[in-house]
Design a protein around this motif. Structure first.
Motif, short mmCIF file in Angstrom:
data_model
loop_
_atom_site.label_atom_id
_atom_site.label_comp_id
_atom_site.label_asym_id
_atom_site.label_seq_id
_atom_site.Cartn_x
_atom_site.Cartn_y
_atom_site.Cartn_z
N MET A 240 -28.04 -20.49 -3.18
CA MET A 240 -27.92 -20.25 -2.03
C MET A 240 -28.04 -20.65 -0.47
N ARG A 241 -28.69 -21.91 -1.03
CA ARG A 241 -28.79 -22.94 0.75
C ARG A 241 -27.81 -23.38 0.70
N LEU A 242 -26.73 -23.58 -1.11
CA LEU A 242 -25.11 -24.74 -0.38
C LEU A 242 -24.26 -23.51 0.28
N LEU A 243 -24.07 -22.24 -0.65
CA LEU A 243 -23.58 -21.16 0.21
C LEU A 243 -23.46 -20.80 1.95
N LEU A 244 -24.61 -21.09 2.00
CA LEU A 244 -25.14 -20.51 3.53
C LEU A 244 -24.71 -21.65 4.78
N ALA A 245 -24.99 -22.75 3.89
CA ALA A 245 -24.75 -24.30 4.33
C ALA A 245 -23.23 -24.33 4.96
N GLY A 246 -22.61 -24.20 4.16
CA GLY A 246 -21.13 -24.22 4.15
C GLY A 246 -20.46 -23.45 5.05
N LEU A 247 -20.95 -22.19 4.74
CA LEU A 247 -19.91 -20.47 5.70
C LEU A 247 -20.67 -21.12 7.03
N ALA A 248 -21.80 -21.27 7.57
CA ALA A 248 -22.24 -21.84 8.17
C ALA A 248 -20.90 -23.45 9.33
N ARG A 249 -21.08 -23.82 8.35
CA ARG A 249 -20.13 -24.89 9.37
C ARG A 249 -18.13 -24.32 9.41
N LYS A 250 -18.44 -23.13 8.56
CA LYS A 250 -16.90 -22.87 8.74
C LYS A 250 -16.74 -21.24 9.32
N HIS A 251 -17.39 -21.21 9.65
CA HIS A 251 -17.53 -19.52 9.51
C HIS A 251 -18.38 -19.40 11.11
N ARG A 252 -18.11 -18.50 12.03
CA ARG A 252 -18.51 -18.34 13.24
C ARG A 252 -19.17 -17.46 12.96
N TRP A 253 -18.85 -16.01 12.24
CA TRP A 253 -19.54 -15.02 11.73
C TRP A 253 -20.88 -15.57 10.76
N ALA A 254 -21.09 -16.64 10.00
CA ALA A 254 -21.73 -16.86 9.74
C ALA A 254 -23.21 -17.59 9.90
N ARG A 255 -23.80 -17.59 10.47
CA ARG A 255 -25.38 -18.16 11.56
C ARG A 255 -26.47 -18.88 10.31
N PRO A 256 -26.57 -19.74 11.16
CA PRO A 256 -28.09 -20.66 9.79
C PRO A 256 -29.25 -19.60 10.14
N VAL A 257 -29.29 -19.19 8.91
CA VAL A 257 -30.70 -18.36 9.10
C VAL A 257 -31.89 -19.38 7.63
N PRO A 258 -33.10 -19.02 7.34
CA PRO A 258 -33.82 -19.50 6.38
C PRO A 258 -33.59 -18.97 4.82
N VAL A 259 -33.77 -19.70 4.27
CA VAL A 259 -33.40 -19.73 2.07
C VAL A 259 -33.85 -18.48 2.51
N PRO A 260 -32.94 -17.16 2.03
CA PRO A 260 -34.30 -16.43 0.95
C PRO A 260 -34.78 -16.78 -0.33
N SER A 261 -36.26 -15.72 -0.53
CA SER A 261 -37.03 -15.94 -2.13
C SER A 261 -35.70 -15.73 -2.92
N THR A 262 -36.35 -16.22 -4.12
CA THR A 262 -35.24 -15.51 -5.29
C THR A 262 -35.22 -14.14 -5.75
N ALA A 263 -36.14 -13.68 -5.24
CA ALA A 263 -36.90 -11.99 -5.83
C ALA A 263 -36.07 -11.08 -4.62
N ALA A 264 -35.77 -11.63 -3.09
CA ALA A 264 -35.00 -10.91 -2.35
C ALA A 264 -33.10 -11.22 -3.10
N ILE A 265 -33.06 -11.93 -2.85
CA ILE A 265 -31.67 -12.77 -3.90
C ILE A 265 -31.08 -11.79 -4.72
N THR A 266 -32.38 -11.50 -5.79
CA THR A 266 -32.35 -10.47 -6.84
C THR A 266 -32.19 -9.08 -6.53
N LYS A 267 -32.88 -8.81 -5.35
CA LYS A 267 -33.04 -6.90 -4.49
C LYS A 267 -31.15 -7.03 -4.47
N ALA A 268 -30.56 -7.80 -3.88
CA ALA A 268 -29.39 -7.55 -2.75
C ALA A 268 -28.77 -8.06 -2.92
#
Length: 369
Positions: free
Chosen positions: A74-102
């Motif tokens: 998720m960290r790598l994805l968010l960092a890459g999205l934030a560099r390339k796309h305006r719709w992706a804003r930098p946010v703290p990396v969620p926990s594994t449990a939050a990612i699993t629920k998503a």
């Protein structure tokens, strides 16, 4: 469990991460992803820290970074999205449990819908492999290991007590791809040993020459596939009764495929006895063995025996897809991350979509660089 927050940067990762995320969002742009999410009824009714679009890209990124944990992916994805796309804003990396629920909220539906959209589109400017005006297609099967969870054992089999790795639950994937471009055009999957090949037959049609291993050849499947209008070149097991009826000039011979009952009509086929390569799991040739190919093209003028042998030897294999994703680090077969059947389904569709994105990058078809 991963902790919420930022991870320290890894020296030299910026270009590689940007390329990986660009491959995903260029081949599968956000508008296409949003349509797939909406078609599956997974569009959010309220703002979330992990919107469906981001979670879908995350499921694809898991295949770009197969040895990384949820938080790192998720960290790598968010960092890459934030560099390339305006719709992706930098946010703290969620926990594994939050990612699993998503992932659970998203489900497999949007990924299946997205795959069905991109699988129907041929790559512009990329010629498909052909032989005598027939489009070369390959039908292949692979088994993917799954985590040994109660849900996976119930759906896919396996044993929690056996030490043998083969006792892990396994999902069987059957895919139809273009032999030359490796573009997967249809896929089905289910428990190991399930009769899945017939479910993929609607993707067959006139003008195709479909190559498949011996596991696909049965009277029922052959006649059903021929009923779709496709020509077939399938390997036969040594035990299959294929008596020579007439030897042809190129060394092949005419035979017949008999059904399981006396009432079944005999189907004329052509048989080619040949030498076939023995391939290991990485696709390397480790030897030569005797084999038999069964073809629906009955005249050598339509396809000579030597050509059929060569075409079969060059057929696409589903293991090639894992290699192109670099999913078999160190030669080991990947073990999927998902512990429930619904998430297994989501992860397999994500594998096929990530491969589509990597292919688009390799053939130069991705846009937005």
């Amino acid at each position: 469990m991963a902790r919420t927050g930022q991870f320290p940067p890894v020296p030299g990762e910026r270009l590689a991460d940007l390329l990986g995320v660009c491959a995903l969002t260029s081949a599968l742009p956000e508008a296409l992803v949003d349509r797939a999410v909406a078609a599956a009824g997974r569009t959010e009714r309220r703002s979330r820290a992990l919107p469906a679009r981001t979670v879908l890209y995350f499921t694809l990124a898991m295949w770009l970074y197969p040895s990384s944990g949820y938080g790192e992916v998720m960290r790598l994805l968010l960092a890459g999205l934030a560099r390339k796309h305006r719709w992706a804003r930098p946010v703290p990396v969620p926990s594994t449990a939050a990612i699993t629920k998503a992932r659970q909220r998203l489900g497999p539906g949007p990924l299946r819908s997205l795959f069905e959209q991109v699988a129907e589109v041929s790559d512009p400017g990329v010629a498909s492999g052909r032989h005598r005006r027939r489009r070369l297609m390959s039908l292949d099967t692979a088994l993917l290991d799954l985590p040994d969870s109660p849900g996976n054992r119930k759906e896919y089999g396996g044993s929690a007590v056996a030490a043998d790795a083969r006792a892990l639950p396994q999902v069987q994937v059957v895919a139809l791809a273009e032999s030359a471009t490796h573009a997967v055009r249809a896929a089905v999957f289910g428990p190991r040993g399930a009769d899945l090949a017939r479910e993929i037959l609607p993707a067959l049609g006139p003008g195709q020459l479909v190559l498949a291993s011996c596991g696909a050849l049965s009277y029922d499947l052959w006649t059903r596939a021929r009923g779709r209008g496709a020509d077939l070149l399938w390997q036969a097991k040594p035990s299959l009764d294929l008596p020579p009826l007439r030897v042809l000039d190129d060394g092949s011979y005419l035979s017949r495929l008999a059904g399981p009952t006396a009432a079944d009509r005999l189907v004329p086929v052509r048989v080619v006895d040949c030498a076939l390569p023995v391939l290991d799991r990485s696709g390397r040739c480790t030897g030569i063995r005797a084999g038999r190919l069964v073809c629906s093209i009955l005249e050598p003028a339509g396809a000579a025996a030597a050509d059929l042998t060569r075409l079969y030897g060059e057929r696409w294999r589903l293991d090639t897809l894992l290699d192109e994703l670099d999913a078999r680090r160190g030669g080991a077969r990947p073990v999927l991350r998902s512990k429930t059947p619904a998430m297994v389904e989501q992860e397999v569709w994500a594998m096929l979509l990530a491969h589509h994105a990597i292919r688009a990058l390799v053939v130069g078809d991705a846009e937005g660089w």
